[in-house]
Scaffold this motif. Structure first.
Motif, PDB file in Angstrom:
ATOM      1  N   GLU A   1       0.829  -1.201   0.000  1.00  0.00           N
ATOM      2  CA  GLU A   1       0.000   0.000   0.000  1.00  0.00           C
ATOM      3  C   GLU A   1       0.866   1.254   0.000  1.00  0.00           C
ATOM      4  O   GLU A   1       0.546   2.240  -0.669  1.00  0.00           O
ATOM      5  CB  GLU A   1      -0.960  -0.004   1.184  1.00  0.00           C
TER       6      GLU A   1
ATOM      7  N   ARG B   1      -3.320  -0.798  -4.250  1.00  0.00           N
ATOM      8  CA  ARG B   1      -4.597  -0.656  -3.565  1.00  0.00           C
ATOM      9  C   ARG B   1      -5.251  -2.026  -3.465  1.00  0.00           C
ATOM     10  O   ARG B   1      -5.063  -2.877  -4.330  1.00  0.00           O
ATOM     11  CB  ARG B   1      -5.517   0.309  -4.305  1.00  0.00           C
TER      12      ARG B   1
ATOM     13  N   LEU C   1      -4.114  -7.167  -4.222  1.00  0.00           N
ATOM     14  CA  LEU C   1      -3.734  -5.771  -4.360  1.00  0.00           C
ATOM     15  C   LEU C   1      -3.234  -5.557  -5.781  1.00  0.00           C
ATOM     16  O   LEU C   1      -2.706  -6.484  -6.396  1.00  0.00           O
ATOM     17  CB  LEU C   1      -2.613  -5.404  -3.383  1.00  0.00           C
TER      18      LEU C   1
ATOM     19  N   LYS D   1      -1.431  -2.406  -8.578  1.00  0.00           N
ATOM     20  CA  LYS D   1      -0.898  -1.075  -8.868  1.00  0.00           C
ATOM     21  C   LYS D   1      -0.939  -0.896 -10.374  1.00  0.00           C
ATOM     22  O   LYS D   1      -0.398  -1.711 -11.105  1.00  0.00           O
ATOM     23  CB  LYS D   1       0.536  -0.917  -8.366  1.00  0.00           C
TER      24      LYS D   1
END
Length: 162
Positions: free
Chosen positions: A127, A132, A153, A155
């Protein structure tokens, strides 16, 4: 610290660092390190501290496409492992930043990471690097007789694929 290509001479130290991560039970679904030959097919970068002693590595498999379908040619998975006694020194951040740079240089527009929810340090690391959370994959895989979830997650590149 400098990042350099992985070679067979680094393998004993790289394997030990990887096995440290595996021993936590929260780093990978893998339960043992592969052979050097299997490792070399997909892992390309390590970080080396002074005196040529390998302390950290960056999982080059992150630059391997997540799918063979051409529409996903710019999507790759990332992993970062840091030696136990070197954690908390910003090395993971440096490795992840270098990985983002290398991925964009290779036309990758999305990086993703699947991290066990219990591995809060890794989630925070990603993060902090601009990843995210996009979801939770429930019971995505088994470790022994226990189903495990992962946090997904991603990016997105600000320069590639726009």
């Amino acid at each position: 610290m400098k990042i350099q290509p992985l070679s067979s001479e680094h393998w004993p130290a790289v394997k030990a660092i990887y096995e440290e991560g595996l021993a936590t039970g929260n780093a990978s679904f893998q339960t043992s390190a592969p052979s050097w030959e299997d490792w070399d097919k997909s892992h390309r970068h390590i970080a080396v501290l002074s005196r040529s002693k390998v302390r950290q590595w960056r999982d080059g498999a992150a630059l391997t496409p997540v799918s063979g379908r051409c529409v996903y040619a710019g999507v790759a998975e990332v992993s970062v492992y840091v030696a136990w006694d070197q954690r908390g020194k910003g090395i993971g951040k440096t490795l992840l930043e270098a990985l983002v740079t290398a991925s964009e240089a290779n036309g990758i527009w999305t990086l993703q990471a699947g991290i066990f929810p219990e591995n809060t340090a890794s989630i925070r690391l990603h993060e902090g690097a601009g990843f995210r959370q996009v979801g939770k994959r429930e019971k995505i895989g088994k470790m022994g007789d226990r189903w495990r979830d992962t946090i997904l997650l991603e990016k997105r590149s600000e320069t590639i694929g726009l």
